[in-house]
Scaffold this active site. Sequence first.
Site, PDB file in Angstrom:
ATOM      1  N   ASP A 179       9.920 -43.493 -23.977  1.00 66.04           N
ATOM      2  CA  ASP A 179      11.036 -43.606 -24.928  1.00 66.04           C
ATOM      3  C   ASP A 179      11.268 -42.210 -25.500  1.00 66.04           C
ATOM      4  O   ASP A 179      10.645 -41.813 -26.491  1.00 66.04           O
ATOM      5  CB  ASP A 179      10.686 -44.614 -26.018  1.00 66.04           C
ATOM      6  CG  ASP A 179      11.757 -44.736 -27.091  1.00 66.04           C
ATOM      7  OD1 ASP A 179      12.881 -44.233 -26.868  1.00 66.04           O
ATOM      8  OD2 ASP A 179      11.481 -45.322 -28.151  1.00 66.04           O
ATOM      9  N   ASP A 201      18.241 -48.477 -22.757  1.00 63.07           N
ATOM     10  CA  ASP A 201      18.774 -47.419 -23.597  1.00 63.07           C
ATOM     11  C   ASP A 201      19.606 -46.516 -22.687  1.00 63.07           C
ATOM     12  O   ASP A 201      19.060 -45.773 -21.872  1.00 63.07           O
ATOM     13  CB  ASP A 201      17.638 -46.625 -24.240  1.00 63.07           C
ATOM     14  CG  ASP A 201      18.132 -45.622 -25.277  1.00 63.07           C
ATOM     15  OD1 ASP A 201      19.323 -45.261 -25.231  1.00 63.07           O
ATOM     16  OD2 ASP A 201      17.322 -45.186 -26.113  1.00 63.07           O
ATOM     17  N   ASP A 204      18.844 -41.961 -23.621  1.00 62.46           N
ATOM     18  CA  ASP A 204      17.518 -41.845 -24.236  1.00 62.46           C
ATOM     19  C   ASP A 204      17.285 -40.479 -24.870  1.00 62.46           C
ATOM     20  O   ASP A 204      16.166 -40.132 -25.225  1.00 62.46           O
ATOM     21  CB  ASP A 204      16.429 -42.120 -23.195  1.00 62.46           C
ATOM     22  CG  ASP A 204      15.198 -42.772 -23.818  1.00 62.46           C
ATOM     23  OD1 ASP A 204      15.328 -43.300 -24.938  1.00 62.46           O
ATOM     24  OD2 ASP A 204      14.121 -42.751 -23.196  1.00 62.46           O
ATOM     25  N   ASP A 217      30.161 -43.383 -32.185  1.00 62.88           N
ATOM     26  CA  ASP A 217      31.250 -42.597 -31.607  1.00 62.88           C
ATOM     27  C   ASP A 217      32.019 -43.478 -30.622  1.00 62.88           C
ATOM     28  O   ASP A 217      31.459 -44.019 -29.665  1.00 62.88           O
ATOM     29  CB  ASP A 217      30.668 -41.384 -30.877  1.00 62.88           C
ATOM     30  CG  ASP A 217      31.751 -40.411 -30.411  1.00 62.88           C
ATOM     31  OD1 ASP A 217      32.863 -40.865 -30.075  1.00 62.88           O
ATOM     32  OD2 ASP A 217      31.469 -39.203 -30.364  1.00 62.88           O
ATOM     33  N   SER A 254       1.644 -65.089 -25.169  1.00 64.40           N
ATOM     34  CA  SER A 254       1.771 -64.933 -23.725  1.00 64.40           C
ATOM     35  C   SER A 254       2.800 -65.881 -23.115  1.00 64.40           C
ATOM     36  O   SER A 254       3.386 -65.581 -22.071  1.00 64.40           O
ATOM     37  CB  SER A 254       0.412 -65.133 -23.046  1.00 64.40           C
ATOM     38  OG  SER A 254      -0.189 -66.349 -23.470  1.00 64.40           O
TER      39      SER A 254
END
Length: 562
Positions: A179, A201, A204, A217, A254
Amino acid sequence: MTGTFPSTIMVALVLIITLTLTLAPLPAQGWSLEELESLDSLSQNGGVSCAACTIVTSLLEQLSVRDNVTVVHWVEKICKILPLGVKDVCVVYAEMYGPEVIKLLEKGLSPDQVCHGVKVCTEPTCRLFPSSVTDDEVLMAYVEEAQARMSKRAVQFNVWTWLKDLFNPLAKNHSPELDLDKDGFGFLSAQLRGTNWKGVDCDDFSSKIYPGRKSGDLKEDYNCNGIVYGNNTDYKTEFCANSGQLGILALGDSATAHFQLPPKWLNATMIHDGTYNDLLSVVADEIDLPHLSSTTGFVPTSDEVPVFSIYQQLLARNRCNHGDFQNAGVNGARSTSAVGIVKTALKRNSVLDHPALVEISLIGNDICSPRHSLEHFTTVAEFKENILEILNYLDTILPPGSHVMTVGLAQGGSVLYGNMYNRTHPLGMSYKDVYDFLNCLGINPCWAWLNSDKSIRDAGDKRAAELSAVYPEIVANYKFKNFDMLSIPFPFDSMIKKWTAQGGEVWELIEPSDGFHPSQRGNQLLGMAKWELLMSQKPEWLGKVNPYNSEIIQKFGDQGPQ
């Protein structure tokens, strides 16, 4: 734990296999390194090592019979079909200890007897197979010969150090390992809590661009839903303004993450040269399939892999919801650890982001543990305190207009054991025998529910019902600033009714490798059941169908991989 491991793939393969059978219900942080060590301390009579030895030795024996070859053939071959990263470890142990396993199997010892013979298993009553050599003097002679030979070339290997190195990337904050802008979303990897777990993403390098963002934007895809500016037109505004965009966030265990140990790893009839090619990628996803799960699954359904998820349905209603999902299911999570997980794994900004539907589904680990005691159950007071702490935190990060749906605990004692105990496990024996074997070793994923003693199973179900009752009490008596709530029971009854009406059987809804988690079919029906409850009880949460959906599809296609 240190010790000698005589199997050819003891370290490389079956530590993965047996850990996945046992790690799912760990009592606190799931994949944390501390909990790996906790599992070691809870085990007995050889524990994980004994289970690993027995499983691998059995597979070697079955493979040799299947292919009508000697065990030596498969000892020499097995390491070659493992991926890089574990192959070298396999080769070392094959050369060091394979000969003793081969000799003991050739003398007619059962896998249990082999593993007791090389001192990996320490309690003869913990066994999966009938004793094949019944003469104690003969058995002792074989064992002493093997141990004498092993003592000359024994090696010390710290299993937990190796596992820490293997799982270290998974043991941090349950956030994407890759990330770059640290906004909680990534794009470089599907695994390692990447895009199998959260929306992509699409930039990134900017922390202002990520799935679920409300504004930015106009010429950037600031919420990564694939609807972008073009032809001097702000299509996000045209197609999505006032459409009721809604993300889906899942917090759970899980089952939420969709744990699945590949059945092919344990079934000798399915093992071939490519069987373990995906081993490292499976481990990198923590042996979970969030992209096929009941809440955040996004892979299109098929006859072979049936998928139905809340995310898919939200996307079908409004294409502007594309990519806005997060799965914070963690193997082993219970209400105590979920208090910490929610603060690190789920990302939402109450001002900058769209509202979200949050599913809290902790269906078993407040009951389940390898511990042989009813005292480990979470108390009602503890559970309520934990859930309220989670909800209070969510109220600080969720935008106004969000929603929280809680799912009650399963009645695992009646449903799981009752439908699986007399069926045959992929290893070749009954599930009852597998459950009893793991209990004897202190590593059963759920001692209370996967137990031959009905009184213990009933005690687990009773506490599960008491904990589930906490949710509607909270809904009735507590109010939160930024979200309203719905409490639903774990819908196993409706899943069973729907599936059996189609001619299916209940056991098909349960994962075959562990006899514990929902299968892929089970996840599909679980997603259907939850969606039907949402549609019937809270349709206003889900918003109207976006009238621009067809135009979005025509102009932007699939909007990306999710």
